[in-house]
Scaffold this motif. Sequence first.
Motif, PDB file in Angstrom:
ATOM      1  N   ALA A 156      41.571  23.984  50.131  1.00 19.90           N
ATOM      2  CA  ALA A 156      40.175  23.532  50.034  1.00 19.90           C
ATOM      3  C   ALA A 156      40.055  22.173  50.714  1.00 19.90           C
ATOM      4  O   ALA A 156      39.721  21.168  50.087  1.00 19.90           O
ATOM      5  CB  ALA A 156      39.745  23.449  48.571  1.00 19.90           C
ATOM      6  N   PRO A 157      40.326  22.124  52.023  1.00 17.93           N
ATOM      7  CA  PRO A 157      40.430  20.842  52.732  1.00 17.93           C
ATOM      8  C   PRO A 157      39.144  20.040  52.813  1.00 17.93           C
ATOM      9  O   PRO A 157      39.194  18.832  53.074  1.00 17.93           O
ATOM     10  CB  PRO A 157      40.912  21.255  54.131  1.00 17.93           C
ATOM     11  CG  PRO A 157      40.426  22.665  54.289  1.00 17.93           C
ATOM     12  CD  PRO A 157      40.559  23.271  52.923  1.00 17.93           C
ATOM     13  N   HIS A 158      38.003  20.688  52.605  1.00 19.20           N
ATOM     14  CA  HIS A 158      36.745  19.959  52.759  1.00 19.20           C
ATOM     15  C   HIS A 158      36.209  19.408  51.442  1.00 19.20           C
ATOM     16  O   HIS A 158      35.132  18.811  51.423  1.00 19.20           O
ATOM     17  CB  HIS A 158      35.699  20.860  53.423  1.00 19.20           C
ATOM     18  CG  HIS A 158      36.083  21.281  54.809  1.00 19.20           C
ATOM     19  ND1 HIS A 158      36.187  20.386  55.850  1.00 19.20           N
ATOM     20  CD2 HIS A 158      36.434  22.496  55.310  1.00 19.20           C
ATOM     21  CE1 HIS A 158      36.565  21.034  56.944  1.00 19.20           C
ATOM     22  NE2 HIS A 158      36.729  22.308  56.644  1.00 19.20           N
ATOM     23  N   LEU A 159      36.973  19.580  50.378  1.00 25.01           N
ATOM     24  CA  LEU A 159      36.571  18.941  49.130  1.00 25.01           C
ATOM     25  C   LEU A 159      36.764  17.429  49.249  1.00 25.01           C
ATOM     26  O   LEU A 159      37.703  16.957  49.885  1.00 25.01           O
ATOM     27  CB  LEU A 159      37.416  19.454  47.966  1.00 25.01           C
ATOM     28  CG  LEU A 159      37.085  20.831  47.389  1.00 25.01           C
ATOM     29  CD1 LEU A 159      38.029  21.137  46.224  1.00 25.01           C
ATOM     30  CD2 LEU A 159      35.636  20.906  46.928  1.00 25.01           C
ATOM     31  N   ALA A 160      35.887  16.686  48.630  1.00 19.06           N
ATOM     32  CA  ALA A 160      36.021  15.230  48.624  1.00 19.06           C
ATOM     33  C   ALA A 160      37.298  14.839  47.885  1.00 19.06           C
ATOM     34  O   ALA A 160      37.679  15.493  46.908  1.00 19.06           O
ATOM     35  CB  ALA A 160      34.813  14.598  47.947  1.00 19.06           C
ATOM     36  N   PRO A 161      37.970  13.799  48.339  1.00 17.18           N
ATOM     37  CA  PRO A 161      39.215  13.370  47.682  1.00 17.18           C
ATOM     38  C   PRO A 161      39.051  13.154  46.179  1.00 17.18           C
ATOM     39  O   PRO A 161      39.962  13.503  45.405  1.00 17.18           O
ATOM     40  CB  PRO A 161      39.547  12.054  48.403  1.00 17.18           C
ATOM     41  CG  PRO A 161      38.943  12.228  49.759  1.00 17.18           C
ATOM     42  CD  PRO A 161      37.673  12.993  49.539  1.00 17.18           C
ATOM     43  N   ALA A 162      37.920  12.612  45.765  1.00 21.34           N
ATOM     44  CA  ALA A 162      37.707  12.377  44.334  1.00 21.34           C
ATOM     45  C   ALA A 162      37.671  13.690  43.569  1.00 21.34           C
ATOM     46  O   ALA A 162      38.208  13.793  42.456  1.00 21.34           O
ATOM     47  CB  ALA A 162      36.415  11.601  44.117  1.00 21.34           C
TER      48      ALA A 162
END
Length: 220
Positions: A156-162
């Motif tokens: 899920a690379p496009h999830l925000a880091p937070a």
Amino acid sequence: MPSQKSTTTLRAESGQAKAPQRARGHARVAALLEAAGTEFADKGYDAATMTAIASRAGASIGSLYQFFPTKDRIAGALLESYLDILAETFHKLREAAPSLDVSLLASRLTRTFVKFRASHPAFAVLVETYSYALPRTMNIRESLRREIESVLAEVAPHLAPAEIAVRAAVIQQIMKAAVAVNGDTSIASRKAVMDELDGLMRHYLQDAIQRANLETPTSS
């Protein structure tokens, strides 16, 4: 006093040391660590003795002290070796994650800690019971959570880091729940409960992937 040496930090005392000597040194340290793991798992940290560890390894007490002058030194080195193994496990899972079916990835995640603890029973003893003697254990849970974050970021690379951080914490708790279930003999059908945890993990991963797809940048 000799300095701590482990399987990853052992160095020849002299630059002139020959390869066979270094190999024997590594093998001796590996044997000592394996013996320490058995001793800690069987007796716990407090009751384990350096004499017993040396005996299990078939080594003299002097040889043990040459590499590990105190019990907390060998326990620390053992933890380091366990963390290396876990890091390699997560590294392989991270590489494979994008090509794995979500159900298989979920099952592997759910059971990672279960399988590791079964193979390395001293890990739980050192981390959960005697953290007061081994301060570095305070950072282990955080380190493992970062490993989980790295796996999640692959699928899920496009999830925000937070959000990845939050979801990794949830996944870590599911993995810990699997360990608890596996060790709870009062549960009539542990397999059925583990299967439910697999399903929970699968749905959670699918939700994360779908969420990431919704956040995928589109070209204008």
